[in-house]
Design an enzyme around this catalytic site. Structure first.
Site, PDB file in Angstrom:
ATOM      1  N   ASP A 227     -16.383 -45.529 -30.123  1.00 52.54           N
ATOM      2  CA  ASP A 227     -16.079 -45.272 -31.540  1.00 52.54           C
ATOM      3  C   ASP A 227     -14.852 -44.369 -31.591  1.00 52.54           C
ATOM      4  O   ASP A 227     -14.804 -43.338 -30.937  1.00 52.54           O
ATOM      5  CB  ASP A 227     -17.282 -44.597 -32.213  1.00 52.54           C
ATOM      6  CG  ASP A 227     -17.085 -44.466 -33.718  1.00 52.54           C
ATOM      7  OD1 ASP A 227     -17.850 -45.080 -34.476  1.00 52.54           O
ATOM      8  OD2 ASP A 227     -16.153 -43.747 -34.139  1.00 52.54           O
TER       9      ASP A 227
ATOM     10  N   ASP B 137     -13.252 -49.729 -36.078  1.00 53.64           N
ATOM     11  CA  ASP B 137     -13.101 -48.655 -35.084  1.00 53.64           C
ATOM     12  C   ASP B 137     -14.258 -48.520 -34.092  1.00 53.64           C
ATOM     13  O   ASP B 137     -14.481 -47.445 -33.546  1.00 53.64           O
ATOM     14  CB  ASP B 137     -12.821 -47.320 -35.793  1.00 53.64           C
ATOM     15  CG  ASP B 137     -14.081 -46.574 -36.173  1.00 53.64           C
ATOM     16  OD1 ASP B 137     -15.075 -47.234 -36.517  1.00 53.64           O
ATOM     17  OD2 ASP B 137     -14.075 -45.332 -36.103  1.00 53.64           O
ATOM     18  N   GLU B 138     -14.987 -49.620 -33.872  1.00 51.32           N
ATOM     19  CA  GLU B 138     -16.104 -49.558 -32.922  1.00 51.32           C
ATOM     20  C   GLU B 138     -16.209 -50.845 -32.132  1.00 51.32           C
ATOM     21  O   GLU B 138     -15.885 -51.912 -32.643  1.00 51.32           O
ATOM     22  CB  GLU B 138     -17.440 -49.429 -33.664  1.00 51.32           C
ATOM     23  CG  GLU B 138     -17.650 -48.121 -34.327  1.00 51.32           C
ATOM     24  CD  GLU B 138     -18.938 -48.112 -35.132  1.00 51.32           C
ATOM     25  OE1 GLU B 138     -19.922 -48.767 -34.728  1.00 51.32           O
ATOM     26  OE2 GLU B 138     -18.942 -47.443 -36.171  1.00 51.32           O
TER      27      GLU B 138
HETATM   28  N1  DCP Z   1     -14.140 -45.094 -43.805  1.00 51.40           N
HETATM   29  C1  DCP Z   1     -13.908 -45.147 -45.177  1.00 51.40           C
HETATM   30  N2  DCP Z   1     -14.882 -44.727 -46.063  1.00 51.40           N
HETATM   31  C2  DCP Z   1     -16.090 -44.303 -45.606  1.00 51.40           C
HETATM   32  C3  DCP Z   1     -16.337 -44.256 -44.217  1.00 51.40           C
HETATM   33  C4  DCP Z   1     -15.337 -44.666 -43.334  1.00 51.40           C
HETATM   34  O1  DCP Z   1     -12.813 -45.542 -45.612  1.00 51.40           O
HETATM   35  N3  DCP Z   1     -17.026 -43.881 -46.480  1.00 51.40           N
HETATM   36  C5  DCP Z   1     -13.065 -45.501 -42.876  1.00 51.40           C
HETATM   37  C6  DCP Z   1     -12.208 -44.322 -42.484  1.00 51.40           C
HETATM   38  C7  DCP Z   1     -12.638 -43.991 -41.088  1.00 51.40           C
HETATM   39  C8  DCP Z   1     -13.071 -45.339 -40.535  1.00 51.40           C
HETATM   40  O2  DCP Z   1     -13.584 -46.055 -41.672  1.00 51.40           O
HETATM   41  O3  DCP Z   1     -11.588 -43.422 -40.320  1.00 51.40           O
HETATM   42  C9  DCP Z   1     -14.117 -45.239 -39.456  1.00 51.40           C
HETATM   43  O4  DCP Z   1     -15.296 -44.644 -39.961  1.00 51.40           O
HETATM   44  P1  DCP Z   1     -16.193 -43.658 -39.116  1.00 51.40           P
HETATM   45  O5  DCP Z   1     -17.500 -43.553 -39.821  1.00 51.40           O
HETATM   46  O6  DCP Z   1     -16.235 -44.084 -37.692  1.00 51.40           O
HETATM   47  O7  DCP Z   1     -15.503 -42.233 -39.278  1.00 51.40           O
HETATM   48  P2  DCP Z   1     -14.222 -41.630 -38.593  1.00 51.40           P
HETATM   49  O8  DCP Z   1     -13.680 -42.497 -37.501  1.00 51.40           O
HETATM   50  O9  DCP Z   1     -13.246 -41.241 -39.641  1.00 51.40           O
HETATM   51  O10 DCP Z   1     -14.782 -40.269 -37.996  1.00 51.40           O
HETATM   52  P3  DCP Z   1     -15.684 -40.028 -36.696  1.00 51.40           P
HETATM   53  O11 DCP Z   1     -14.831 -39.187 -35.785  1.00 51.40           O
HETATM   54  O12 DCP Z   1     -16.864 -39.268 -37.203  1.00 51.40           O
HETATM   55  O13 DCP Z   1     -16.044 -41.352 -36.109  1.00 51.40           O
HETATM   56 CA    CA Z   2     -14.973 -43.368 -35.867  1.00 51.80          CA
HETATM   57 CA    CA Z   3     -17.186 -46.007 -36.756  1.00 53.22          CA
END
Ligand code: DCP
Ligand code: CA
Ligand code: CA
Length: 369
Positions: free
Chosen positions: A11, A111-112
């Site tokens: 991730d 992103d996964e």
């Molecule tokens: N995303 C979004 N709105 C949300 C959740 C996520 O637009 N409510 C988008 C932005 C994030 C991406 O999806 O960058 C990936 O979501 P993740 O839940 O994996 O969160 P992040 O990668 O931002 O943070 P982490 O480091 O916790 O994985």
């Molecule tokens: Ca992420």
């Molecule tokens: Ca994710």
């Protein structure tokens, strides 16, 4: 019995915000907030994600942009609009690296991904750990992005493990460690246990996965039904047989946008619709997909929705046909809705894909076994 498996889950850390940091070094050491603006006035919209510095101030995905601004009012924070083209490009490059390390590969969202590495590691967790470090280094070197990795005997464990030590974490859970790993975690760490289910579980005295694992299967089935009850029971016991498998071609490509103001003026609708048409037509071109079905969708000011679609016998070749068809469909839809109802959001969707030559090659490339 299934042979021992070793599954890796990757991730990407604070993904959209990290892409922005990568592109612009002046953002370093500042809180960075990526925003999805609704287009209905300055600062209206929601936070897409934030870097870890901004998270210390309580900023997180989904909160209103205004609320994030308040939380960060005393610091030198940067607010940026989401740039999806950039994130998709970075994602594709990283996915290509990941795919090269997997016996079987499954991308989940932007992103996964899951990698089944059972064969190439000979089911050894030591070599899986080395492999994971190699993967992480290659992504950092080539794409300047940090990721978190989980390794476990199945997808369920690998995914939970990846989330345990963010950012830049590497969490390894061997089969004999599964029970101890899961037991202290709260039930909503399990996929499929959302807010409502968590509350329902609290009501029957269940807070941790360990407690859930010990609960009588019969009681669970009585409370949640057969399918969910059995799923929760197996998941809490760390059991998950689902295979890592390449996901097929996208079924549709679509985008939905909010209008500047509620309206039923066809030209105002088409201005937005044509923008979406440009976008999705390009995307289909990039993926080398031809489509036969064009659909539109409208969300009205009273939150009711309506959609219309048209399917052609042969693949649609031109952007003009896409735009004209969308226009026809919106015209018809407006005629068929009561005069007092205004449109608020609208979308265009293409589907009924057939792969062009290049895409077909791409798909057979994926089939490694
Ligand atoms: N995303 C979004 N709105 C949300 C959740 C996520 O637009 N409510 C988008 C932005 C994030 C991406 O999806 O960058 C990936 O979501 P993740 O839940 O994996 O969160 P992040 O990668 O931002 O943070 P982490 O480091 O916790 O994985
Ligand atoms: Ca992420
Ligand atoms: Ca994710």
């Amino acid at each position: 019995m299934q042979p021992d498996r070793v599954i890796i889950h990757v991730d990407f850390d604070y993904f959209y915000a990290q892409c922005e940091e990568r592109e612009n070094p002046t953002l370093n050491n500042k809180p960075v907030v990526v925003c999805i603006y609704s287009g209905r006035g300055e600062d209206r919209g929601a936070v897409s994600t934030a870097n870890y510095i901004a998270r210390k101030y309580g900023v997180k995905s989904g909160i209103p942009i205004l609320q994030a601004k308040r939380k960060l009012q005393d610091v030198d924070a940067v607010f940026l609009p989401a740039n999806f083209n950039l994130y998709e490009k970075v994602s594709e490059s990283i996915m290509t690296i990941l795919r090269s390390y997997a016996d079987k590969f499954e991308q989940v969202g932007i992103d996964e991904a899951f990698l089944d590495v059972s064969r190439r590691t000979n089911a050894s967790y030591e070599s899986a750990k080395e492999l994971a470090q190699k993967i992480r280094n290659e992504i950092l070197e080539k794409e300047k992005i940090t990721v978190s990795i989980g390794i476990g005997p199945n997808k369920l464990i690998a995914k939970i493990a990846a989330g345990r030590q963010k950012p830049s974490g590497l969490t390894l859970v061997r089969p004999e460690e599964v029970e101890g790993f899961l037991a202290p975690l709260v039930v909503n760490e399990l996929l499929g246990v959302g807010k409502k289910t968590t509350v329902a579980m609290h009501e029957i005295g269940i807070n941790t996965i360990g407690e859930l694992a010990e609960l009588d299967l019969e009681k669970l089935v009585k409370r949640f039904g057969k399918v969910l009850g059995i799923y929760f029971h197996n998941a809490a016991n760390g059991e998950d047989l689902s295979p890592v498998q390449e996901r097929g071609m996208a079924e549709s490509i679509s985008r939905i946008l909010t209008l500047k103001q509620d309206t039923r003026d066809l030209d105002a609708l088409l201005e937005v619709a044509h923008k979406i048409c440009d976008d999705i037509f390009n995307r289909a071109g990039e993926l080398n997909l031809s489509f036969r079905t064009i659909g539109i969708q409208v969300v009205f000011h009273d939150m009711t929705t309506a959609s219309r679609a048209k399917t052609f016998d042969a693949p649609v070749e031109s952007l003009d046909v896409l735009k004209n068809t969308a226009k026809e469909l919106f015209e018809k839809l407006l005629e068929e809705t009561p005069k007092e109802i205004q449109a608020r959001r609208l979308g265009v969707r293409i589907s009924g894909f057939t792969a062009g030559r290049q895409a077909q090659m791409h798909i057979t490339e994926f089939v490694k076994d």
